[in-house]
Enzyme design. Structure first.
Site, mmCIF file in Angstrom:
data_model
loop_
_atom_site.group_PDB
_atom_site.id
_atom_site.type_symbol
_atom_site.label_atom_id
_atom_site.label_comp_id
_atom_site.label_asym_id
_atom_site.label_seq_id
_atom_site.Cartn_x
_atom_site.Cartn_y
_atom_site.Cartn_z
ATOM 1 N N ARG A 1 0.754 -1.083 0.003
ATOM 2 C CA ARG A 1 0.056 0.131 -0.067
ATOM 3 C C ARG A 1 0.771 1.142 0.009
ATOM 4 O O ARG A 1 1.521 1.415 1.035
ATOM 5 C CB ARG A 1 -0.802 -0.171 1.431
ATOM 6 C CG ARG A 1 -1.634 1.137 1.263
ATOM 7 C CD ARG A 1 -2.704 1.362 2.472
ATOM 8 N NE ARG A 1 -3.275 2.612 2.425
ATOM 9 C CZ ARG A 1 -3.396 3.406 3.495
ATOM 10 N NH1 ARG A 1 -2.690 3.154 4.748
ATOM 11 N NH2 ARG A 1 -3.714 4.663 3.269
ATOM 12 N N HIS B 1 -2.635 11.294 0.519
ATOM 13 C CA HIS B 1 -1.877 10.939 1.855
ATOM 14 C C HIS B 1 -1.637 11.978 2.207
ATOM 15 O O HIS B 1 -0.218 12.420 2.503
ATOM 16 C CB HIS B 1 -1.288 9.941 1.891
ATOM 17 C CG HIS B 1 -0.837 9.056 3.203
ATOM 18 N ND1 HIS B 1 -0.943 7.800 3.452
ATOM 19 C CD2 HIS B 1 -0.373 9.591 4.355
ATOM 20 C CE1 HIS B 1 -0.740 7.544 4.712
ATOM 21 N NE2 HIS B 1 -0.250 8.643 5.258
ATOM 22 N N GLU C 1 -7.238 8.840 5.888
ATOM 23 C CA GLU C 1 -7.484 9.272 7.165
ATOM 24 C C GLU C 1 -7.829 10.759 7.126
ATOM 25 O O GLU C 1 -7.086 11.789 7.362
ATOM 26 C CB GLU C 1 -5.985 9.380 8.087
ATOM 27 C CG GLU C 1 -5.558 8.141 8.444
ATOM 28 C CD GLU C 1 -4.585 7.825 9.343
ATOM 29 O OE1 GLU C 1 -3.980 9.062 9.863
ATOM 30 O OE2 GLU C 1 -4.220 6.760 9.769
ATOM 31 N N ASN D 1 -7.278 2.197 9.796
ATOM 32 C CA ASN D 1 -5.923 2.413 10.489
ATOM 33 C C ASN D 1 -6.158 2.283 11.739
ATOM 34 O O ASN D 1 -6.794 3.259 12.389
ATOM 35 C CB ASN D 1 -4.973 3.614 10.039
ATOM 36 C CG ASN D 1 -4.876 3.514 8.505
ATOM 37 O OD1 ASN D 1 -5.189 2.630 7.937
ATOM 38 N ND2 ASN D 1 -4.528 4.615 8.209
ATOM 39 N N TYR E 1 -3.869 2.222 15.917
ATOM 40 C CA TYR E 1 -2.720 2.178 16.715
ATOM 41 C C TYR E 1 -2.880 2.064 17.971
ATOM 42 O O TYR E 1 -2.077 1.477 18.888
ATOM 43 C CB TYR E 1 -1.862 3.571 16.356
ATOM 44 C CG TYR E 1 -1.126 3.614 14.865
ATOM 45 C CD1 TYR E 1 -0.095 2.875 14.574
ATOM 46 C CD2 TYR E 1 -1.839 3.995 13.739
ATOM 47 C CE1 TYR E 1 0.477 2.904 13.223
ATOM 48 C CE2 TYR E 1 -1.416 4.235 12.409
ATOM 49 C CZ TYR E 1 -0.218 3.566 12.253
ATOM 50 O OH TYR E 1 0.286 3.284 10.920
ATOM 51 N N GLU F 1 -3.499 0.006 8.212
ATOM 52 C CA GLU F 1 -2.190 0.471 8.959
ATOM 53 C C GLU F 1 -2.308 0.066 10.316
ATOM 54 O O GLU F 1 -3.384 -0.043 10.940
ATOM 55 C CB GLU F 1 -2.118 1.876 9.010
ATOM 56 C CG GLU F 1 -1.475 2.544 7.682
ATOM 57 C CD GLU F 1 -1.323 4.081 7.820
ATOM 58 O OE1 GLU F 1 -0.894 4.689 8.956
ATOM 59 O OE2 GLU F 1 -1.502 4.691 7.062
HETATM 60 C C1 BGC Z 1 -0.514 7.675 9.165
HETATM 61 C C2 BGC Z 1 0.950 7.463 8.808
HETATM 62 C C3 BGC Z 1 1.741 7.700 9.882
HETATM 63 C C4 BGC Z 1 1.312 6.562 10.616
HETATM 64 C C5 BGC Z 1 2.191 6.691 12.136
HETATM 65 C C6 BGC Z 1 -0.985 7.132 10.396
HETATM 66 O O1 BGC Z 1 -1.818 7.878 10.963
HETATM 67 O O2 BGC Z 1 -1.130 7.405 8.132
HETATM 68 O O3 BGC Z 1 1.118 8.444 7.535
HETATM 69 O O4 BGC Z 1 3.116 7.557 9.656
HETATM 70 O O5 BGC Z 1 -0.034 7.156 11.218
HETATM 71 O O6 BGC Z 1 1.900 7.628 12.962
#
Ligand code: BGC
Length: 503
Positions: A107, A152, A197, A337, A339, A407
């Site tokens: 991607r 992006h 995003e 995405n 995290y 992601e």
């Molecule tokens: C983004 C990336 C970024 C990653 C880590 C995501 O929100 O799409 O561009 O590097 O987070 O912070």
């Protein structure tokens, strides 16, 4: 049923809505050990973070170039993406690394201003088109599929000078650009992402102003941006659907980022607060594409607060019925995405009217636990169970849709080759994802951010998220395998998430 009651009923019937933020859950936990065979595995990057060559071969300037050149202190180590990982020259090394890991797909994003220097069709930059064709052909020769993001965060500066994502004309500018990409690159692409995003583009870029283009307009400009992003996505999706789908045999969606929002306590008030926050984050973009309009709680809250703040009308711009019909259903799969996780509690005074901002419009408190492990960036708390809960919530909220994880990954500051912490992160997050799959969530692909160390926006090169290390001072920018790349290679081959014991 009245909205609040509905939320309570929905929430209390879902295990994922209940408070679960106890510290014992904050470790790297492994619940399932085998990654099902049908899960495709990929890696991700974005143009500004890896390409470099910011002004080479006819590329136009885009907002991140301008934003950082104008004020280098916007980036913690005062670096920029002018050269970054120099994938413009070393893309073959990127593809070789992917081949070594054995990923199914890559991607990456196309830089709008590399192929349309001023953002419009006035001039098409052939050198830019050639760069991407070469990359596609390299991928194809190694048997790696392409998932392409059209945008992006790097809108051309020439368009930003006319208001960028706040100007209604951006919808047609974006559609022209998207159509050109479908035409030029369509035969190489398996999946399209129109926009990555929108929350970061609009909230960080046109609300807080901490991301390019640095417009500070909380609670107003950020909503205008969100409206245009959704309309641009929807029109570009329809162009794909009508003019290209049958001949290209690919799919098209938008990527929405979401943390998980966990109620701080078992109280009803906190369960409702957490659900409101989820609607303000993932729901703000997913509700329109699935159901055709902003989530009702956003419409109600923002109208109420706008009135109390003396605005003549709601700060959240309404969609017409025609626009609702246009936006509704413009996705072939849900893309997310993810995290990290936050805890959410209700405000002590439910009648409190806060300031003018997206954050305050949700009318809830959110925070992270200091006991949770932190990666290189302060917001980046490692909470694997939040991932499983988010996935169950997506199914519950939007129905039994296909979900692609576009992601997931973790940062550090050193770029160490012995990145056991990254192995632990990927292992435990994947394990919680598999747990959700066993519960019936239809996840089909999992994408690691990122294959190589790259330019991490406001953190510059301080935060490294790659599975391959790059010494940014090395003119040849060699990609050097970290332990995590070997771990992922083994997972792809054996499907076993742990060292041994899957037999
Ligand atoms: C983004 C990336 C970024 C990653 C880590 C995501 O929100 O799409 O561009 O590097 O987070 O912070």
């Amino acid at each position: 049923m009245e909205l609040f009651h509905l939320l309570v009923v929905v929430c209390l019937s879902l295990p994922s809505c209940l408070a679960d933020g106890d510290d014992e859950f904050a470790n790297y936990t492994i619940t399932k050990r085998i990654l099902p065979k049908h899960i495709a595995v990929g890696v991700a990057t974005a143009a500004y973070q890896i390409e470099g060559a910011w002004n080479l071969d006819g590329k136009g300037e885009q907002v991140w170039d301008t934003f950082i050149h104008d004020n280098p202190s916007r980036v913690s180590d005062h670096t920029n993406g002018d050269v970054a990982s120099d994938s413009y020259h070393f893309y073959k090394q990127d593809v070789a690394a992917m081949k070594e890991v054995g990923v199914n797909y890559y991607r990456f994003s196309i830089a709008w201003s590399r192929i349309l220097p001023d953002g419009t069709l006035k001039k098409i930059n052939q050198a830019g088109i050639d760069y991407y064709v070469n990359l596609f052909e390299e991928l194809e020769s190694k048997g790696i599929q392409a998932m392409v993001t059209l945008h992006h965060w790097d809108i051309p500066t020439a368009l930003e000078k006319q208001g960028g994502w706040q100007n209604p004309k951006v919808v047609d500018w974006f559609v022209d650009y998207a159509r050109l990409c479908y035409e030029k690159f369509g035969k190489y692409v398996q999946s399209w992402v129109t926009i990555n995003e929108p929350k970061q583009i609009c909230h960080a870029g046109y609300g807080l102003g901490v991301f390019a283009p640095g417009v500070v307009s909380p609670g107003v400009g950020e909503y205008l941006c969100a409206r245009h992003v959704l309309l641009a996505h929807a029109k570009a999706w329809h162009v794909f659907d009508k003019e290209f789908r049958s001949k290209l045999k690919s799919r098209n969606t938008i990527v929405i980022d979401s943390d998980w929002y966990e109620p701080a306590t078992h109280s009803k008030a906190d369960a409702i607060a957490a659900e409101i926050k989820r609607q303000f984050v993932y729901g703000m973009y997913a509700h329109p594409i699935v159901y055709g309009n902003w989530p009702k709680i956003m419409i109600d809250n923002i109208a109420k607060y706008s009135k109390a703040q003396g605005f003549k009308q709601s700060r959240l711009p309404a969609f017409s019925q025609e626009e609702i019909e246009l936006i509704k259903g413009t996705y072939d799969f849900l893309a997310v995405n993810h995290y990290t996780t936050y805890m959410v509690s209700a405000l002590e005074d439910p009648n409190h009217v806060g300031g003018v901002s997206w954050d305050e419009d949700s009318g809830v408190n959110s925070y992270q636990k200091s006991t949770w492990k932190t990666a290189a960036i302060d917001w980046f708390k490692i909470v694997p169970w939040g991932f499983g809960k988010l996935l169950r919530w997506l199914k519950h909220t939007y129905g039994d849709k296909e979900i692609v994880i576009t992601e997931n990954g973790v940062s550090d500051t050193t770029g160490t080759l012995r990145d056991q912490h990254r192995i632990d992160y990927l292992q435990s997050y994947m394990s919680h994802m598999v747990d959700a799959i066993y519960d019936g969530v239809n996840v089909t692909s999992y994408t690691v951010w990122s294959i190589i160390d790259n330019f991490e926006w406001n953190q510059g090169f301080n935060a490294k998220l790659g599975m391959y290390y790059i010494n940014m001072s090395d003119p040849e920018k060699r990609r050097i395998a970290k332990d995590s790349s070997k771990y992922l290679a083994k997972v792809i081959k054996t499907r076993c998430l742990i060292e041994s014991g899957c037999e």
